[in-house]
Design a protein around this motif. Structure first.
Motif, PDB file in Angstrom:
ATOM      1  N   HIS A 187       0.833  -1.203   0.000  1.00  0.00           N
ATOM      2  CA  HIS A 187       0.000   0.000   0.000  1.00  0.00           C
ATOM      3  C   HIS A 187       0.872   1.258   0.000  1.00  0.00           C
ATOM      4  CE1 HIS A 187      -2.277   3.321   1.924  1.00  0.00           C
ATOM      5  NE2 HIS A 187      -3.193   2.927   1.064  1.00  0.00           N
ATOM      6  N   CYS A 254      -9.217   4.575   3.230  1.00  0.00           N
ATOM      7  CA  CYS A 254      -7.768   4.624   3.033  1.00  0.00           C
ATOM      8  C   CYS A 254      -7.268   5.934   3.652  1.00  0.00           C
ATOM      9  CB  CYS A 254      -7.475   4.596   1.526  1.00  0.00           C
ATOM     10  SG  CYS A 254      -5.783   5.077   1.102  1.00  0.00           S
ATOM     11  N   ARG A 256      -4.879   7.678   2.913  1.00  0.00           N
ATOM     12  CA  ARG A 256      -4.325   8.608   1.935  1.00  0.00           C
ATOM     13  C   ARG A 256      -5.421   9.245   1.084  1.00  0.00           C
ATOM     14  NH1 ARG A 256      -0.265   5.763  -1.617  1.00  0.00           N
ATOM     15  NH2 ARG A 256       1.105   5.776   0.199  1.00  0.00           N
ATOM     16  N   CYS A 257      -6.422   8.439   0.598  1.00  0.00           N
ATOM     17  CA  CYS A 257      -7.389   8.988  -0.365  1.00  0.00           C
ATOM     18  C   CYS A 257      -8.851   8.796   0.044  1.00  0.00           C
ATOM     19  CB  CYS A 257      -7.151   8.358  -1.732  1.00  0.00           C
ATOM     20  SG  CYS A 257      -7.718   6.644  -1.826  1.00  0.00           S
ATOM     21  N   CYS A 274      -6.102  -0.636  -1.196  1.00  0.00           N
ATOM     22  CA  CYS A 274      -6.900   0.480  -1.672  1.00  0.00           C
ATOM     23  C   CYS A 274      -6.818   0.448  -3.198  1.00  0.00           C
ATOM     24  CB  CYS A 274      -6.350   1.802  -1.149  1.00  0.00           C
ATOM     25  SG  CYS A 274      -7.054   3.222  -2.008  1.00  0.00           S
ATOM     26  N   CYS A 277      -5.235   3.783  -4.675  1.00  0.00           N
ATOM     27  CA  CYS A 277      -3.778   3.973  -4.492  1.00  0.00           C
ATOM     28  C   CYS A 277      -2.972   2.824  -5.107  1.00  0.00           C
ATOM     29  CB  CYS A 277      -3.428   4.069  -3.000  1.00  0.00           C
ATOM     30  SG  CYS A 277      -4.081   5.518  -2.178  1.00  0.00           S
TER      31      CYS A 277
HETATM   32 ZN   LIG Z   1      -6.055   5.102  -1.187  1.00  0.00          ZN
END
Ligand SMILES: [Zn+2]
Length: 281
Positions: A187, A254, A256-257, A274, A277
């Motif tokens: 990831h 996630c 991050r996003c 994810c 990502c």
């Molecule tokens: Zn993500």
């Protein structure tokens, strides 16, 4: 199953407290956890001192010394799925599935507990403590340690056509990564677990190599991930599970996003990712 960071945490916890202690008695409750002769094993350990506690991939090794600090052989523990090594004061109740107890002068005990018995104990004769290839019955060969794998060798390894997740989980070319840290590293590097290793470009190979190192180092600093049976040698819990970005987080966003994490099967295991990502697969 303990992976490299958990084993490293156990080794660090044991090293300071075991070094210099002398084995006074050996109690082997189940000889089938031992790969070798119980009589030879017990005789080889008695009156020996612990000279060094160290790790080879996911094996925990105790090198013993005899009179004059002579190498007296090396004990090897593999924790398998559910094994634990506990350092306790003598006289404490012995919990079920305790297969081996080393009693040290002064009363401290090292106990090997393993309910599912996928782990085991081996003894390497004096002078063979560094041996990585001849390891006796049923102790598999291990490859380069995942924390010490040079980029060049990693790039070479990833030339194969194998699925990246299966390749990273195989302990023969590179040892130490299990399901948790594999998913976390993939990831962080933005790589789908089902991709073939040889399709990764040079930038992706570098990112993955760096991510593996970063994830393992952060997990060692956090004392590992406590999932299932894992405890450090003093019984304490690790904290890295609180920092998992994908592993065990199906349906959650996630970090991050914010896309929901999904779980798929890869290399016969549950794999968390994810899809934004980590495109492709
Ligand atoms: Zn993500």
């Amino acid at each position: 199953m303990p992976e490299l960071p958990e084993v490293e945490t156990i080794v660090r916890g044991l090293a300071g407290r075991l070094r210099g202690l002398e084995v006074e008695a050996v109690h082997l409750a189940r000889s089938d956890v031992l790969h070798g002769s119980p009589t030879v094993f017990c005789a080889a350990l008695r009156r020996r001192r612990v000279a060094r506690v160290w790790r080879v991939a996911k094996q925990i090794r105790l090198t013993l010394a005899g009179p004059g600090r002579r190498d007296a052989g090396t004990l090897v523990f593999h924790l398998g799925m559910s094994g634990r090594l506990l350092l306790v004061a003598g006289g404490r109740p012995v919990e079920p599935h305790t297969h081996l107890r080393l009693v040290f002068r002064g009363g401290t005990e090292l106990r090997f507990v393993d309910p599912r018995r996928f782990g085991g104990v081996w003894f390497l004769a004096p002078g063979r403590s560094d041996d990585r290839t001849w390891l006796g019955r049923n102790l598999p060969q291990v490859g380069q340690d995942a924390l010490r794998m040079p980029l060049k060798a990693f790039r070479e390894l990833l030339r194969r056509r194998r699925q990246i997740k299966a390749l990273l989980l195989d302990q023969r070319p590179m040892a130490g990564l299990g399901n948790i840290y594999c998913d976390e590293a993939l990831h962080r590097a933005g790589i789908h677990p089902l991709r073939r290793a040889c399709t990764l470009n040079d930038d992706e190979v570098r990112r993955l190599h760096a991510a593996i190192r970063r994830v393992l180092q952060a997990a060692v600093r956090a004392g590992g991930s406590s999932i299932g049976d894992y405890r450090a040698a003093d019984g304490s819990l690790g904290r890295f599970q609180l920092r998992h970005r994908v592993y065990g987080r199906e349906g959650r966003p996630c970090p991050r996003c914010r896309t929901a994490i999904v779980r798929i099967a890869a290399a016969g295991r549950s794999s968390y990712l994810c899809s934004r990502c980590q495109p492709g697969g």
